[in-house]
Design a protein around this motif. Sequence first.
Motif, PDB file in Angstrom:
ATOM      1  N   LEU A 118      10.446  -3.197  23.934  1.00 39.60           N
ATOM      2  CA  LEU A 118      11.258  -4.269  23.353  1.00 39.60           C
ATOM      3  C   LEU A 118      11.557  -3.871  21.919  1.00 39.60           C
ATOM      4  O   LEU A 118      10.663  -3.402  21.212  1.00 39.60           O
ATOM      5  CB  LEU A 118      10.427  -5.563  23.380  1.00 39.60           C
ATOM      6  CG  LEU A 118      11.043  -6.837  22.826  1.00 39.60           C
ATOM      7  CD1 LEU A 118      12.176  -7.286  23.731  1.00 39.60           C
ATOM      8  CD2 LEU A 118       9.977  -7.927  22.738  1.00 39.60           C
ATOM      9  N   ILE A 119      12.803  -4.044  21.464  1.00 40.44           N
ATOM     10  CA  ILE A 119      13.110  -3.682  20.080  1.00 40.44           C
ATOM     11  C   ILE A 119      13.460  -4.914  19.238  1.00 40.44           C
ATOM     12  O   ILE A 119      13.980  -5.904  19.741  1.00 40.44           O
ATOM     13  CB  ILE A 119      14.236  -2.620  19.986  1.00 40.44           C
ATOM     14  CG1 ILE A 119      15.587  -3.180  20.401  1.00 40.44           C
ATOM     15  CG2 ILE A 119      13.889  -1.391  20.807  1.00 40.44           C
ATOM     16  CD1 ILE A 119      16.735  -2.193  20.230  1.00 40.44           C
ATOM     17  N   VAL A 120      13.128  -4.816  17.955  1.00 38.94           N
ATOM     18  CA  VAL A 120      13.356  -5.918  17.019  1.00 38.94           C
ATOM     19  C   VAL A 120      13.457  -5.314  15.629  1.00 38.94           C
ATOM     20  O   VAL A 120      13.073  -4.162  15.410  1.00 38.94           O
ATOM     21  CB  VAL A 120      12.178  -6.944  17.080  1.00 38.94           C
ATOM     22  CG1 VAL A 120      10.869  -6.303  16.653  1.00 38.94           C
ATOM     23  CG2 VAL A 120      12.464  -8.182  16.217  1.00 38.94           C
ATOM     24  N   CYS A 121      14.005  -6.071  14.685  1.00 37.33           N
ATOM     25  CA  CYS A 121      13.923  -5.701  13.266  1.00 37.33           C
ATOM     26  C   CYS A 121      13.430  -6.936  12.535  1.00 37.33           C
ATOM     27  O   CYS A 121      14.190  -7.889  12.374  1.00 37.33           O
ATOM     28  CB  CYS A 121      15.281  -5.244  12.730  1.00 37.33           C
ATOM     29  SG  CYS A 121      15.253  -4.946  10.949  1.00 37.33           S
ATOM     30  N   THR A 122      12.163  -6.919  12.124  1.00 34.72           N
ATOM     31  CA  THR A 122      11.614  -8.129  11.493  1.00 34.72           C
ATOM     32  C   THR A 122      12.130  -8.320  10.072  1.00 34.72           C
ATOM     33  O   THR A 122      12.190  -9.438   9.580  1.00 34.72           O
ATOM     34  CB  THR A 122      10.070  -8.101  11.444  1.00 34.72           C
ATOM     35  OG1 THR A 122       9.640  -6.964  10.697  1.00 34.72           O
ATOM     36  CG2 THR A 122       9.478  -8.052  12.844  1.00 34.72           C
ATOM     37  N   LEU A 123      12.489  -7.220   9.386  1.00 34.44           N
ATOM     38  CA  LEU A 123      12.889  -7.321   7.977  1.00 34.44           C
ATOM     39  C   LEU A 123      14.367  -7.643   7.797  1.00 34.44           C
ATOM     40  O   LEU A 123      14.766  -8.168   6.769  1.00 34.44           O
ATOM     41  CB  LEU A 123      12.573  -6.021   7.238  1.00 34.44           C
ATOM     42  CG  LEU A 123      11.101  -5.669   7.022  1.00 34.44           C
ATOM     43  CD1 LEU A 123      10.986  -4.327   6.321  1.00 34.44           C
ATOM     44  CD2 LEU A 123      10.398  -6.740   6.203  1.00 34.44           C
ATOM     45  N   THR A 175      12.558  -0.512  10.840  1.00 35.09           N
ATOM     46  CA  THR A 175      12.570  -0.904   9.435  1.00 35.09           C
ATOM     47  C   THR A 175      13.188   0.142   8.536  1.00 35.09           C
ATOM     48  O   THR A 175      13.434  -0.123   7.381  1.00 35.09           O
ATOM     49  CB  THR A 175      11.134  -1.075   8.917  1.00 35.09           C
ATOM     50  OG1 THR A 175      10.461   0.160   9.096  1.00 35.09           O
ATOM     51  CG2 THR A 175      10.421  -2.165   9.663  1.00 35.09           C
ATOM     52  N   ALA A 176      13.401   1.329   9.059  1.00 37.98           N
ATOM     53  CA  ALA A 176      13.755   2.402   8.136  1.00 37.98           C
ATOM     54  C   ALA A 176      14.976   3.148   8.635  1.00 37.98           C
ATOM     55  O   ALA A 176      16.009   2.550   8.908  1.00 37.98           O
ATOM     56  CB  ALA A 176      12.558   3.318   7.954  1.00 37.98           C
ATOM     57  N   VAL A 177      14.867   4.445   8.746  1.00 34.79           N
ATOM     58  CA  VAL A 177      16.021   5.265   9.116  1.00 34.79           C
ATOM     59  C   VAL A 177      16.119   5.448  10.623  1.00 34.79           C
ATOM     60  O   VAL A 177      17.025   6.096  11.107  1.00 34.79           O
ATOM     61  CB  VAL A 177      15.924   6.647   8.450  1.00 34.79           C
ATOM     62  CG1 VAL A 177      16.179   6.520   6.954  1.00 34.79           C
ATOM     63  CG2 VAL A 177      14.574   7.280   8.704  1.00 34.79           C
TER      64      VAL A 177
ATOM     65  N   VAL B  38       7.840  -2.043   4.396  1.00 32.94           N
ATOM     66  CA  VAL B  38       6.685  -2.079   5.291  1.00 32.94           C
ATOM     67  C   VAL B  38       6.256  -3.540   5.402  1.00 32.94           C
ATOM     68  O   VAL B  38       5.760  -4.111   4.435  1.00 32.94           O
ATOM     69  CB  VAL B  38       5.530  -1.209   4.739  1.00 32.94           C
ATOM     70  CG1 VAL B  38       4.299  -1.342   5.625  1.00 32.94           C
ATOM     71  CG2 VAL B  38       5.966   0.243   4.667  1.00 32.94           C
ATOM     72  N   PRO B  39       6.499  -4.164   6.566  1.00 37.45           N
ATOM     73  CA  PRO B  39       6.225  -5.598   6.684  1.00 37.45           C
ATOM     74  C   PRO B  39       4.792  -5.951   6.313  1.00 37.45           C
ATOM     75  O   PRO B  39       3.860  -5.167   6.549  1.00 37.45           O
ATOM     76  CB  PRO B  39       6.472  -5.892   8.167  1.00 37.45           C
ATOM     77  CG  PRO B  39       7.345  -4.781   8.656  1.00 37.45           C
ATOM     78  CD  PRO B  39       7.012  -3.585   7.815  1.00 37.45           C
ATOM     79  N   ILE B  40       4.610  -7.122   5.743  1.00 39.06           N
ATOM     80  CA  ILE B  40       3.293  -7.553   5.287  1.00 39.06           C
ATOM     81  C   ILE B  40       2.296  -7.645   6.437  1.00 39.06           C
ATOM     82  O   ILE B  40       1.113  -7.385   6.261  1.00 39.06           O
ATOM     83  CB  ILE B  40       3.426  -8.897   4.510  1.00 39.06           C
ATOM     84  CG1 ILE B  40       3.943  -8.580   3.100  1.00 39.06           C
ATOM     85  CG2 ILE B  40       2.104  -9.656   4.481  1.00 39.06           C
ATOM     86  CD1 ILE B  40       3.916  -9.727   2.121  1.00 39.06           C
TER      87      ILE B  40
END
Lengths: 221, 109, 112
Positions: A118-123, A175-177, B38-40
Amino acid sequence: MSSDPHSHGHGHSHYHDAHEAIVSDDAPGYYEIMETAVRELLIAKGLITANDIRHQIEVLDSRTPALGAAVVARAWTDPAFKGRLLENGRAGCEEMGISFYDDTQLIVLENTESVHNLIVCTLCSCYPRPVLGLPPDWYKLKPYRARAVIEPRKVLAEFGTIIPDDVEVRVSDSTAVIRYLVLPRRPAGTEGCTEEQLAALVTRDAMIGVIPVTLNDGAAQ
Amino acid sequence: MDTSALSAIRPALFERPSFTVGDRVRVSKRAPIGHYRVPIYLRGIAGSIVRVIEPAFVDNEEEGYGRNAGNKRHYYRVAFAMPDLWPDYAGSPNDELQIEIIETWLEQI
Amino acid sequence: MSVEDFVSRLPNDIGGAAAGPVDRVEHELEPWEKRCHALADVLDFRKLINTEEKRKGVEALGESLIGKLPYYERWIVAFANIGFTKGFFTPTELAEKMAEVEARTADHPKPL
């Protein structure tokens, strides 16, 4: 200019409500005016060109889940390609002519009998745009982003997807590249299908990992 | 040809990844002000390196301050057990979270 | 939440936060939203505002605005703020340009 953001185009911001139609007012809204003004100032100052924007809109329009579906169908029918795709997702897509315009890498995550991805982007809203186009609103809104990492099985159940306890749920938070694309399991009963017929079964949501690919409801999304 | 020249090559600072697949690492517990990627929920949690991302990329957190040519460091795909992240995790104990983390945030265990 | 968290936790860092059910909402992007997305990409390509600066610019709006403003509205406000800081344009120039655009488009649906 009015300082009240609600004096114009106020229907534009209502798409957070699932059941409300999107209304287009006669005059553009405050933020739409801001977009036009920012863009025109940047063009007037020679920092960007109108053609840059037109061209990039064409790029965005050319990226749809049909590209990801073609990649998945190729992986299902060509084991050597699948191997290369899992080794380097970006190179695998590029091999099919899908360019990466945004300087991101891609990891393709294979669903198996024992692992469901499952994929997500929390930020924010990282998403494999070169191969799937732009993400749906629910992917960018708080409930999915907040909960997919802490209670993925409940979130999946809200999409009607029940994962047995002996299958590992593996959540990837981008979260990144790096971006992710889920390679769903090929449904049983598709042995005789052509690559094109298979691609028509693969939905956007299956490549996010919230639903499986099934024979019944292909594939507009 | 003198092959000793090849074996004498020394990589520069940060040129090679510091960690390798299978290493146990802990996400730094620091809480800086400013920008981070980097999430908390990961801070202070131990996980395992499952993939070294090549090549090295510009540090996102520096990029946030407009340093387009900022430092490049390696990113790693790190796996965490869900119950390590969330003490009350309700799914299967085998469930995992995987995420890419830049080297500056990882400590060897 | 401790006082340190006020400055050390970014408002958009919401993994694990309490939230309601996932409502499977989506909409076809409006033309201005798509233009805004294209603008973001072009600003990155032209090395004017990179993607990470945009994310940081959205975080800088703070928790309450992030919660209230829809997606592309957050982006365009972030671009305006970063544009002021980088000297691409001044607040006065943007205000005057917005007034001009508003006057020009008042009787017409959808400027371009």
